[in-house]
Design a protein around this motif. Structure first.
Motif, PDB file in Angstrom:
ATOM      1  N   GLU A  25       0.827  -1.196   0.000  1.00  0.00           N
ATOM      2  CA  GLU A  25       0.000   0.000   0.000  1.00  0.00           C
ATOM      3  C   GLU A  25       0.868   1.256   0.000  1.00  0.00           C
ATOM      4  O   GLU A  25       0.502   2.276  -0.555  1.00  0.00           O
ATOM      5  N   ALA A  26       2.031   1.187   0.632  1.00  0.00           N
ATOM      6  CA  ALA A  26       2.903   2.345   0.739  1.00  0.00           C
ATOM      7  C   ALA A  26       3.719   2.577  -0.527  1.00  0.00           C
ATOM      8  O   ALA A  26       4.313   3.620  -0.675  1.00  0.00           O
ATOM      9  N   ALA A  27       3.757   1.596  -1.430  1.00  0.00           N
ATOM     10  CA  ALA A  27       4.514   1.770  -2.670  1.00  0.00           C
ATOM     11  C   ALA A  27       3.847   2.870  -3.488  1.00  0.00           C
ATOM     12  O   ALA A  27       2.709   2.763  -3.886  1.00  0.00           O
ATOM     13  N   VAL A  28       4.581   3.902  -3.725  1.00  0.00           N
ATOM     14  CA  VAL A  28       4.057   5.061  -4.425  1.00  0.00           C
ATOM     15  C   VAL A  28       4.626   5.066  -5.838  1.00  0.00           C
ATOM     16  O   VAL A  28       5.829   4.928  -6.029  1.00  0.00           O
ATOM     17  N   ARG A  29       3.748   5.228  -6.825  1.00  0.00           N
ATOM     18  CA  ARG A  29       4.208   5.323  -8.219  1.00  0.00           C
ATOM     19  C   ARG A  29       4.406   6.779  -8.551  1.00  0.00           C
ATOM     20  O   ARG A  29       3.491   7.582  -8.451  1.00  0.00           O
ATOM     21  N   ILE A  30       5.615   7.086  -8.978  1.00  0.00           N
ATOM     22  CA  ILE A  30       5.977   8.458  -9.306  1.00  0.00           C
ATOM     23  C   ILE A  30       6.392   8.522 -10.766  1.00  0.00           C
ATOM     24  O   ILE A  30       7.085   7.639 -11.264  1.00  0.00           O
ATOM     25  N   GLY A  31       5.954   9.576 -11.430  1.00  0.00           N
ATOM     26  CA  GLY A  31       6.339   9.796 -12.814  1.00  0.00           C
ATOM     27  C   GLY A  31       6.837  11.223 -12.979  1.00  0.00           C
ATOM     28  O   GLY A  31       6.619  12.079 -12.122  1.00  0.00           O
ATOM     29  N   PHE A  32       7.505  11.467 -14.079  1.00  0.00           N
ATOM     30  CA  PHE A  32       8.043  12.799 -14.369  1.00  0.00           C
ATOM     31  C   PHE A  32       7.729  13.156 -15.808  1.00  0.00           C
ATOM     32  O   PHE A  32       7.850  12.326 -16.701  1.00  0.00           O
ATOM     33  N   ALA A 129      -2.192  19.895 -22.074  1.00  0.00           N
ATOM     34  CA  ALA A 129      -1.166  18.931 -21.660  1.00  0.00           C
ATOM     35  C   ALA A 129      -1.422  18.438 -20.239  1.00  0.00           C
ATOM     36  O   ALA A 129      -1.265  17.243 -19.965  1.00  0.00           O
ATOM     37  N   ASN A 130      -1.822  19.327 -19.346  1.00  0.00           N
ATOM     38  CA  ASN A 130      -2.104  18.907 -17.974  1.00  0.00           C
ATOM     39  C   ASN A 130      -3.277  17.934 -17.910  1.00  0.00           C
ATOM     40  O   ASN A 130      -3.270  17.000 -17.108  1.00  0.00           O
ATOM     41  N   ARG A 131      -4.278  18.141 -18.764  1.00  0.00           N
ATOM     42  CA  ARG A 131      -5.391  17.176 -18.821  1.00  0.00           C
ATOM     43  C   ARG A 131      -4.884  15.816 -19.288  1.00  0.00           C
ATOM     44  O   ARG A 131      -5.263  14.776 -18.736  1.00  0.00           O
ATOM     45  N   VAL A 132      -4.006  15.813 -20.289  1.00  0.00           N
ATOM     46  CA  VAL A 132      -3.459  14.551 -20.804  1.00  0.00           C
ATOM     47  C   VAL A 132      -2.583  13.882 -19.743  1.00  0.00           C
ATOM     48  O   VAL A 132      -2.658  12.667 -19.552  1.00  0.00           O
ATOM     49  N   VAL A 133      -1.769  14.664 -19.039  1.00  0.00           N
ATOM     50  CA  VAL A 133      -0.930  14.104 -17.965  1.00  0.00           C
ATOM     51  C   VAL A 133      -1.820  13.451 -16.915  1.00  0.00           C
ATOM     52  O   VAL A 133      -1.544  12.337 -16.460  1.00  0.00           O
ATOM     53  N   LYS A 134      -2.897  14.113 -16.555  1.00  0.00           N
ATOM     54  CA  LYS A 134      -3.819  13.557 -15.554  1.00  0.00           C
ATOM     55  C   LYS A 134      -4.453  12.262 -16.057  1.00  0.00           C
ATOM     56  O   LYS A 134      -4.575  11.287 -15.307  1.00  0.00           O
ATOM     57  N   VAL A 136      -3.177  10.129 -18.268  1.00  0.00           N
ATOM     58  CA  VAL A 136      -2.138   9.091 -18.251  1.00  0.00           C
ATOM     59  C   VAL A 136      -1.904   8.628 -16.817  1.00  0.00           C
ATOM     60  O   VAL A 136      -1.800   7.430 -16.548  1.00  0.00           O
ATOM     61  N   ALA A 137      -1.834   9.558 -15.889  1.00  0.00           N
ATOM     62  CA  ALA A 137      -1.593   9.217 -14.481  1.00  0.00           C
ATOM     63  C   ALA A 137      -2.717   8.343 -13.931  1.00  0.00           C
ATOM     64  O   ALA A 137      -2.461   7.345 -13.238  1.00  0.00           O
ATOM     65  N   GLU A 138      -3.951   8.687 -14.245  1.00  0.00           N
ATOM     66  CA  GLU A 138      -5.077   7.888 -13.756  1.00  0.00           C
ATOM     67  C   GLU A 138      -5.129   6.526 -14.425  1.00  0.00           C
ATOM     68  O   GLU A 138      -5.383   5.513 -13.767  1.00  0.00           O
ATOM     69  N   ALA A 139      -4.873   6.480 -15.719  1.00  0.00           N
ATOM     70  CA  ALA A 139      -4.925   5.217 -16.453  1.00  0.00           C
ATOM     71  C   ALA A 139      -3.834   4.251 -16.003  1.00  0.00           C
ATOM     72  O   ALA A 139      -4.058   3.041 -15.934  1.00  0.00           O
ATOM     73  N   GLU A 140      -2.664   4.790 -15.661  1.00  0.00           N
ATOM     74  CA  GLU A 140      -1.549   3.924 -15.285  1.00  0.00           C
ATOM     75  C   GLU A 140      -1.311   3.896 -13.777  1.00  0.00           C
ATOM     76  O   GLU A 140      -0.287   3.422 -13.318  1.00  0.00           O
ATOM     77  N   LYS A 141      -2.236   4.452 -13.026  1.00  0.00           N
ATOM     78  CA  LYS A 141      -2.237   4.396 -11.556  1.00  0.00           C
ATOM     79  C   LYS A 141      -0.999   5.042 -10.926  1.00  0.00           C
ATOM     80  O   LYS A 141      -0.378   4.490 -10.027  1.00  0.00           O
TER      81      LYS A 141
END
Length: 170
Positions: A25-32, A129-134, A136-141
């Motif tokens: 649960e504590a594993a956090v997925r981070i992207g850049f 771009a921010n909408r697309v980033v969001k 992608v972030a939601e789709a890939e958790k």
């Protein structure tokens, strides 16, 4: 004694299972996302740049022509001033100063208009771009997407995914 050992075993197993669940649960997925790269390479950014160039090219040419005319008039004045009367020289100097002032005003207005339009287009692209980033972030958790950092491990960089999605969404 068996009771103490079995109690310790149950407690140890519970701690192991509990800590394992906590770790998952504590594993956090981070992207850049590299914003500068996105603004350089994204199709909408390239389209906006072309649009701005077309929109402002005529005015830019007019300003360049006015600058060239001012330079030519100034050079002609420098050549002819020794043979002019004092009143002619003063009159031509005033005309050149007025022409220069008008040129500077037009150039400043052009630059202000261009900068304002660039900001409008940039804001539009960044919002998209921010909408697309969001998405992608939601789709890939992903839990966190960073756009600025001093250092980022390349494996965390999702700029290519975002560019692909941004270019695909028209």
């Amino acid at each position: 004694m068996w009771r103490t050992i079995s109690g310790a075993a149950v407690l140890g197993t519970a701690l192991l299972v509990g800590s394992s669940a906590w770790a998952q649960e504590a594993a956090v997925r981070i992207g850049f996302v590299n914003t500068d790269r996105m603004l350089r390479e994204a199709d909408p950014a390239k389209t906006a740049q072309t649009k701005l160039e077309q929109e402002f090219s005529r005015r830019e040419k007019e300003i360049d022509d006015a600058g060239a005319a001012l330079k030519t008039a100034s050079e002609r004045f420098e050549r002819e001033s020794p043979t002019m009367s004092e009143s002619q020289r003063v009159t031509r100097q005033r005309q050149l100063m007025d022409q220069d002032r008008e040129f500077q005003r037009k150039r400043r207005e052009f630059q202000e208009d261009l900068n304002a339009r660039k900001q409008e287009e940039l804001q539009h692209i960044l919002d998209r771009a921010n909408r697309v980033v969001k998405q992608v972030a939601e789709a890939e958790k992903y839990d966190v997407i960073l756009q600025e950092a001093v250092y980022i491990n390349p494996r965390l960089d999702i700029t290519d995914k975002v560019l692909k999605a941004l270019n695909a969404s028209k």
